[in-house]
Design an enzyme around this catalytic site. Structure first.
Site, PDB file in Angstrom:
ATOM      1  N   ASP A  17       5.760  -3.041  -4.742  1.00 52.28           N
ATOM      2  CA  ASP A  17       5.525  -3.310  -3.324  1.00 52.28           C
ATOM      3  C   ASP A  17       4.534  -4.466  -3.210  1.00 52.28           C
ATOM      4  OD1 ASP A  17       5.437  -3.141  -0.605  1.00 52.28           O
ATOM      5  OD2 ASP A  17       4.654  -1.096  -0.508  1.00 52.28           O
ATOM      6  N   ASP A 111      10.001  -6.915   0.852  1.00 51.89           N
ATOM      7  CA  ASP A 111       8.800  -6.925   0.016  1.00 51.89           C
ATOM      8  C   ASP A 111       8.644  -5.703  -0.883  1.00 51.89           C
ATOM      9  OD1 ASP A 111       8.396  -5.203   2.124  1.00 51.89           O
ATOM     10  OD2 ASP A 111       6.322  -5.777   2.462  1.00 51.89           O
ATOM     11  N   GLU A 112       9.694  -4.902  -1.042  1.00 54.98           N
ATOM     12  CA  GLU A 112       9.566  -3.763  -1.957  1.00 54.98           C
ATOM     13  C   GLU A 112      10.924  -3.399  -2.530  1.00 54.98           C
ATOM     14  OE1 GLU A 112       8.690   0.116  -0.281  1.00 54.98           O
ATOM     15  OE2 GLU A 112       9.100  -0.642   1.732  1.00 54.98           O
TER      16      GLU A 112
END
Length: 407
Positions: A17, A111-112
């Site tokens: 993350d 983003d993860e």
């Protein structure tokens, strides 16, 4: 729990993350802001925070908070509008790095992602070593940090990455799962929203351990058969889901809420053009073309309608998206209805390299696409909005709420 070469036994799942992703990318672009509170989001009375640095979070600022409230909590913060095309570019680079480690990458957002590294051990070491390697590569190549959770299941890996933030790594081996999970609040369990949490608290169940020791039948009676069974299994660390490689992105778009309700079709057309241009830039940044265009219209009383149209051939050209979006809007015949929000969305996406559209571009469309690609290059060099259609240079629209791009 902790990291180390001997700590990865039974662990093959990583949850990676990015830390304060949008804000971190902005600080990378403006290094003078490093170590200061930065908020990414819309300005004005209806602006909403989309990301904030940890320096801002210490004041209580968080995503989805009204920007005005965030500035009351942290008046020294720098507020930036955001650049989704840039974030998409960084995201694609990070995901490409993940896929160079293992083909089993399941993105959850820009983003993860989850990674299954069971097949990568011989080449790169155990899961902890791979996690540390990824953290170093992301920092070296992108100038931002990420946190990594390492575990035997997706659920525990995601909780571990949250606990590791910011800029850390936490590994939870199978024998350590109960000690890690059971002290956590029940809200940590996937599927426990505010209403479910309220029900559990009324039953006196405050921690995951409390819930784990309640018979499954009791939970099923209180929450329903499916939810009760699901939470009972998670409370004991049982999560059979595998890491599933991502499917091609299916849609992307942007929408805006006006600071005051708008009834002027000229202003709404201009906004549709701006949103279509932004959506087209996002399509180009992720290497996709749209087969379908849809619009969203929200009225002053919050009633919302959507309309869509399938294109003759897929496209990533902003003008083509706008022409379709405007046609959909005009066909509604709203006649100066008061509009609170408009949105443009590109749907049924296909990879640009696999679609025939590129071979079918006429001279006019080809010229438009080349112009928009040149604008993309200018935006990367000089910032978002460096080049834009003349119609958008002089604007009478009131300040808007937020850049609500949606991947």
């Amino acid at each position: 729990m902790g990291s180390g070469v001997g700590r990865a036994e039974g662990c093959t799942v990583l949850h990676v993350d990015m830390d304060a992703f949008f804000a971190s990318v902005e600080v990378r672009r403006r290094p003078e802001l490093a170590g200061t509170p930065v908020i990414v989001g819309g300005a004005g009375n209806r602006g909403v925070v989309t990301s904030a640095t940890y320096e801002a979070r210490r004041y209580g600022v968080h995503a989805a908070m009204p920007t005005a409230r965030a500035l009351r909590l942290c008046p020294t913060a720098t507020v930036l509008p955001g650049d989704m095309a840039l974030y998409g570019e960084v995201s694609r680079s990070v995901m490409a790095l993940f896929r160079s480690i293992t083909p089993l990458v399941e993105p959850l957002s820009m983003d993860e992602a989850f990674l299954d590294v069971a097949g990568s051990g011989r080449r790169l070491g155990n899961a902890v070593e791979i996690g540390e390697y990824l953290r170093a590569r992301v920092f070296d190549e992108q100038g931002i940090t990420c946190s990594v959770g390492v575990a035997g299941t997706k659920f525990v890996a995601k909780l571990a990455s949250t606990r590791a933030k910011p800029d850390g790594l936490l590994v939870v081996r199978p024998p350590e799962v109960m000690g890690f999970l059971h002290p956590l609040p029940v809200s940590a369990l996937w599927g426990v929203g505010p209403k479910t949490e309220e029900t559990l608290l009324r039953l006196g169940l405050r921690t995951v351990g409390d819930l784990a020791h309640v018979p499954a039948r009791t939970l099923q009676r209180a929450l329903g058969a499916a939810a009760g069974t699901h939470l009972h299994e998670l409370a004991w660390g049982r999560d059979p889901r595998r890491v599933v490689p991502d499917e091609p992105e299916r849609s992307t778009g942007a929408e805006e809420t006006f600071s005051t309700d708008v009834d002027d079709p000229v202003v709404i057309h201009r906004e549709l053009l701006r949103l279509a241009e932004r959506t087209a830039g996002r399509l180009r940044s992720i290497g996709c073309l749209a087969r379908t265009v849809s619009i969203k219209v929200r009225f002053a009383d919050f009633a919302t309608i959507t309309r869509s149209r399938t294109l003759g051939a897929p496209t990533d050209v902003g003008q083509e998206l706008y022409d379709t979006a405007r046609g959909l809007y005009d066909a509604l015949g709203l006649q100066r209805a008061r509009i609170r929000l408009v949105g443009v969305r590109a749907e049924r996406l296909v990879e640009a390299g696999s679609a025939p559209r590129q071979l079918e571009l006429g001279a006019r469309e080809h010229g438009r696409r080349e112009a928009e690609l040149a604008a993309d290059r200018a935006a990367r060099r000089f910032g978002a909005g460096a080049v834009r259609p003349a119609t958008l240079v002089h604007r009478s629209a009131a300040p808007r709420r937020r850049p609500a791009d949606q991947a």
